[in-house]
Design a protein around this motif. Sequence first.
Motif, PDB file in Angstrom:
ATOM      1  N   CYS A  12       0.763  -1.326  -0.142  1.00 54.33           N
ATOM      2  CA  CYS A  12      -0.079   0.107   0.104  1.00 54.33           C
ATOM      3  C   CYS A  12       0.972   1.227  -0.014  1.00 54.33           C
ATOM      4  N   THR A  13       0.183   2.391  -0.259  1.00 53.17           N
ATOM      5  CA  THR A  13       0.999   3.629  -0.389  1.00 53.17           C
ATOM      6  C   THR A  13       0.032   4.646  -0.114  1.00 53.17           C
ATOM      7  N   GLU A  14       0.290   6.070   0.035  1.00 56.58           N
ATOM      8  CA  GLU A  14      -0.714   6.942   0.335  1.00 56.58           C
ATOM      9  C   GLU A  14      -0.627   7.799  -0.970  1.00 56.58           C
ATOM     10  N   SER A  15      -1.689   8.629  -1.200  1.00 57.71           N
ATOM     11  CA  SER A  15      -2.042   9.551  -2.260  1.00 57.71           C
ATOM     12  C   SER A  15      -2.257  10.794  -1.840  1.00 57.71           C
ATOM     13  N   PRO A  16      -1.909  11.978  -2.158  1.00 53.75           N
ATOM     14  CA  PRO A  16      -2.511  13.272  -1.623  1.00 53.75           C
ATOM     15  C   PRO A  16      -3.789  13.553  -2.143  1.00 53.75           C
ATOM     16  N   VAL A  17      -4.452  13.839  -1.129  1.00 50.06           N
ATOM     17  CA  VAL A  17      -6.143  14.262  -1.273  1.00 50.06           C
ATOM     18  C   VAL A  17      -6.441  15.751  -0.815  1.00 50.06           C
ATOM     19  N   HIS A  18      -7.227  16.362  -1.385  1.00 52.22           N
ATOM     20  CA  HIS A  18      -7.557  17.754  -0.768  1.00 52.22           C
ATOM     21  C   HIS A  18      -8.964  17.411  -0.421  1.00 52.22           C
ATOM     22  N   VAL A  19      -8.900  17.501   1.013  1.00 47.18           N
ATOM     23  CA  VAL A  19     -10.354  17.423   1.741  1.00 47.18           C
ATOM     24  C   VAL A  19     -10.730  18.758   1.801  1.00 47.18           C
ATOM     25  N   LEU A  20     -12.009  19.008   1.160  1.00 45.00           N
ATOM     26  CA  LEU A  20     -12.675  20.445   1.199  1.00 45.00           C
ATOM     27  C   LEU A  20     -13.613  20.682   2.716  1.00 45.00           C
ATOM     28  N   TYR A  21     -13.178  21.472   3.369  1.00 45.22           N
ATOM     29  CA  TYR A  21     -13.902  21.769   4.487  1.00 45.22           C
ATOM     30  C   TYR A  21     -14.727  22.992   4.247  1.00 45.22           C
ATOM     31  N   THR A  22     -16.083  22.705   3.839  1.00 44.00           N
ATOM     32  CA  THR A  22     -16.998  23.885   3.674  1.00 44.00           C
ATOM     33  C   THR A  22     -17.781  23.943   4.731  1.00 44.00           C
ATOM     34  N   GLU A  23     -18.423  25.032   4.885  1.00 49.24           N
ATOM     35  CA  GLU A  23     -19.540  25.375   6.118  1.00 49.24           C
ATOM     36  C   GLU A  23     -20.345  23.879   6.160  1.00 49.24           C
ATOM     37  N   TYR A  24     -20.846  23.555   5.167  1.00 53.31           N
ATOM     38  CA  TYR A  24     -21.799  22.460   5.148  1.00 53.31           C
ATOM     39  C   TYR A  24     -21.126  21.078   5.790  1.00 53.31           C
ATOM     40  N   SER A  25     -19.966  20.780   5.252  1.00 49.68           N
ATOM     41  CA  SER A  25     -19.167  19.647   5.750  1.00 49.68           C
ATOM     42  C   SER A  25     -18.906  19.739   7.252  1.00 49.68           C
ATOM     43  N   ARG A  26     -18.581  20.951   7.663  1.00 48.36           N
ATOM     44  CA  ARG A  26     -18.190  21.317   9.004  1.00 48.36           C
ATOM     45  C   ARG A  26     -19.274  21.215   9.770  1.00 48.36           C
ATOM     46  N   ARG A  27     -20.406  21.455   9.671  1.00 50.13           N
ATOM     47  CA  ARG A  27     -21.764  21.492  10.325  1.00 50.13           C
ATOM     48  C   ARG A  27     -21.959  19.854  10.593  1.00 50.13           C
TER      49      ARG A  27
END
Lengths: 223, 116
Positions: free
Chosen positions: A190-205
Amino acid sequence: MRLDDTWLVVPLYNEAAVVADVVTGARAVFTKVVCVDDGSTDGSADIAKASGAVVVRHPLNLGQGAALQTGFDYVLADPAMRYVVTFDSDGQHQVADAVAMVELLRTGEVDVVFGSRFLDERTEPGRTKRAVLRLATGLSNLTTGLRLTDAHNGLRGFTRPALAAVQIRQNRMAHASEIVAQVAKAGLRCTESPVHVLYTEYSRRKGQSIWNSVNILTELLYR
Amino acid sequence: MWIKVIIISAILAVVGLLLLRRGSRVLALRRLAMVGFAVAFAASVLFEDVWTVVANAVGVGRGTDLLLYLFIIMTLAFIAATYLHFRGVEMQITALARRVALAEAPPHDPAQPDAG
């Protein structure tokens, strides 16, 4: 690029506000998208279906881990499937990151790709969230023997044989650690791959609160 | 003194009973323990001095304290047994729900891979 051999598995629970965009965006690249509806009560399943996803419905709410495993069972029944990417339904993930994972798997050098939001600078978690994730990552590395930089990231890629080796038994949130542990135990590359997690107001809630880490720990201890 | 040994071994016994997976012997033991407990409790109501006598014998000051210790042990056992029971039920429900979900899912069709 041909993506007929790749399934996107999307656990879905009450995301009516965003799931149409998520499925439409994913379907622009991935022809095969399955949403496992985990007993949504806000019509998410119908929206996902109208947006072009295959929908598999749990008759009642079981938890994200259970939804993922149901999705795995579903796509394993497709003989054409060679790769699988798990993708969140809340709009936090980028389709381009999922494509990059499939490309990594296609090289044949790895069996599993874990997404990590800490490999580049795109993701901006708050300080508390960062600290909790660091702690979770440390604990996970300690118990699994793998050296990962992120934990509980919903974006992951599997080859078919790797997916067949995983059997999630943690119905709720502790499945993320369980997957890592099983991958380590099965000796998969296995390996890791860069990911952009978008924290929006919606996802924060909607997203996991810090308290959830206590629940995850408890679930892992008393399995 | 003795009470410490008794309490700790009682807790270990409870854990042991729970770790032994369900089987007719464990079930029988559990039922016998329930009956024994009920009889002993009823008897102790009639002969109330028994608690104090037994308590003194094992090194506890008052019968009331002994009763409290036993109550706590029983409560712990009940919580643990209930937790395990619900975990088992949850796994059964999950398996059942998954079967239902997959049975109702659209079949894989090579000619129409993205059928909704």
